[in-house]
Scaffold this motif. Structure first.
Motif, PDB file in Angstrom:
ATOM      1  N   SER A   1      -1.468  -3.118  -7.865  1.00 42.61           N
ATOM      2  CA  SER A   1      -1.280  -3.982  -6.704  1.00 42.61           C
ATOM      3  C   SER A   1       0.142  -4.523  -6.687  1.00 42.61           C
ATOM      4  O   SER A   1       0.829  -4.558  -7.707  1.00 42.61           O
ATOM      5  N   ALA A   2       0.549  -4.927  -5.503  1.00 42.21           N
ATOM      6  CA  ALA A   2       1.866  -5.531  -5.301  1.00 42.21           C
ATOM      7  C   ALA A   2       1.737  -6.514  -4.150  1.00 42.21           C
ATOM      8  O   ALA A   2       0.822  -6.407  -3.326  1.00 42.21           O
TER       9      ALA A   2
ATOM     10  N   PRO B   1       2.515 -14.151   1.531  1.00 38.79           N
ATOM     11  CA  PRO B   1       2.456 -12.795   0.973  1.00 38.79           C
ATOM     12  C   PRO B   1       1.059 -12.193   1.096  1.00 38.79           C
ATOM     13  O   PRO B   1       0.050 -12.874   0.920  1.00 38.79           O
ATOM     14  N   GLU B   2       1.014 -10.902   1.404  1.00 40.01           N
ATOM     15  CA  GLU B   2      -0.213 -10.138   1.385  1.00 40.01           C
ATOM     16  C   GLU B   2      -0.232  -9.328   0.090  1.00 40.01           C
ATOM     17  O   GLU B   2       0.818  -8.997  -0.443  1.00 40.01           O
TER      18      GLU B   2
ATOM     19  N   ALA C   1       0.480   7.609  -5.093  1.00 39.24           N
ATOM     20  CA  ALA C   1       1.332   6.535  -5.592  1.00 39.24           C
ATOM     21  C   ALA C   1       1.658   5.615  -4.426  1.00 39.24           C
ATOM     22  O   ALA C   1       1.701   6.046  -3.273  1.00 39.24           O
ATOM     23  N   MET C   2       1.865   4.351  -4.732  1.00 35.54           N
ATOM     24  CA  MET C   2       2.163   3.363  -3.704  1.00 35.54           C
ATOM     25  C   MET C   2       3.416   2.592  -4.092  1.00 35.54           C
ATOM     26  O   MET C   2       3.593   2.233  -5.254  1.00 35.54           O
ATOM     27  N   ARG C   3       4.257   2.347  -3.113  1.00 35.36           N
ATOM     28  CA  ARG C   3       5.443   1.505  -3.287  1.00 35.36           C
ATOM     29  C   ARG C   3       5.575   0.628  -2.057  1.00 35.36           C
ATOM     30  O   ARG C   3       5.055   0.969  -0.989  1.00 35.36           O
ATOM     31  N   LEU C   4       6.290  -0.484  -2.197  1.00 32.01           N
ATOM     32  CA  LEU C   4       6.601  -1.351  -1.066  1.00 32.01           C
ATOM     33  C   LEU C   4       8.099  -1.346  -0.842  1.00 32.01           C
ATOM     34  O   LEU C   4       8.874  -1.326  -1.801  1.00 32.01           O
ATOM     35  N   THR C   5       8.501  -1.342   0.416  1.00 37.13           N
ATOM     36  CA  THR C   5       9.921  -1.406   0.731  1.00 37.13           C
ATOM     37  C   THR C   5      10.361  -2.861   0.743  1.00 37.13           C
ATOM     38  O   THR C   5       9.535  -3.773   0.854  1.00 37.13           O
ATOM     39  N   LEU C   6      11.650  -3.071   0.670  1.00 38.30           N
ATOM     40  CA  LEU C   6      12.204  -4.413   0.800  1.00 38.30           C
ATOM     41  C   LEU C   6      12.319  -4.763   2.272  1.00 38.30           C
ATOM     42  O   LEU C   6      12.645  -3.903   3.096  1.00 38.30           O
ATOM     43  N   ALA C   7      12.066  -6.017   2.589  1.00 37.94           N
ATOM     44  CA  ALA C   7      12.296  -6.492   3.956  1.00 37.94           C
ATOM     45  C   ALA C   7      13.787  -6.765   4.074  1.00 37.94           C
ATOM     46  O   ALA C   7      14.362  -7.471   3.254  1.00 37.94           O
TER      47      ALA C   7
END
Length: 178
Positions: free
Chosen positions: A60-61, A71-72, A120-126
């Motif tokens: 999770s992130a 934050p979600e 795989a999962m990643r989040l981008t930067l806002a």
């Protein structure tokens, strides 16, 4: 004579410069509008919660995906047995990704069974006025696919940003399991 030189030397860069301006940048609105939206939920896979009912693998992130400063939590989970605390990967697993808001509501983004594959999962930067986004990377022996999901104000929208057929033969064909 000078006109021919100008035509050969001066016009070619000018024409090329004009053509280059018409090609949209990868992150431009025009480029996003040409990418087809994709449905990622297999209705035969019931919604799951990480850590419950055999959904033992999870990552999770957190990020503010909606722009409301709260934050979600984004959760990737797979239904797999654990052996000595490590996943005992089978020849195929169901995978799910959901977004959990601060009040506990879950929005399911992804539910697929991947045969001999990983997710795989990643989040981008806002940045630059853009909200953070979720990036999913599907790696199967015969396909590699990159999916980006972002909150549009009326919910999550997912698009395939990259997809390629892969040669499923040989030592490098199969994804690496963690």
């Amino acid at each position: 004579m000078w006109r021919r030189r100008f035509a050969r030397v001066g016009l070619v860069p000018l024409i090329l410069a004009c053509d280059a301006r018409r090609v949209p940048a990868p992150d431009s609105t025009a480029a996003r509008d040409t990418v087809a939206a994709v449905a990622l939920i297999d209705s035969t896979i019931p919604p799951a919660v990480a850590g419950e009912g055999g959904w033992n693998y999870h990552e999770s992130a957190t990020a503010d995906l909606t722009g409301d400063t709260l934050p979600e939590r984004v959760v990737l989970t797979a239904r797999v047995e654990l052996y000595r605390g490590r996943p005992a990967w089978d020849d195929g697993q169901p995978w799910q990704v959901y977004v959990e808001s601060a009040d506990g509501r879950r929005t399911y983004l992804y539910a697929q069974r991947l045969q001999l594959g990983t997710l795989a999962m990643r989040l981008t930067l806002a940045d630059g006025g853009r909200r953070a986004a979720i990036v999913l990377i599907e790696h199967l022996p015969d396909r590699l696919r990159l999916i980006e999901a972002q909150d549009t104000g009326s919910g999550l929208a997912a698009v395939v940003r990259f997809e390629r057929a892969l040669d499923p033969r040989g030592e490098t064909a199969s994804p690496r399991f963690r």
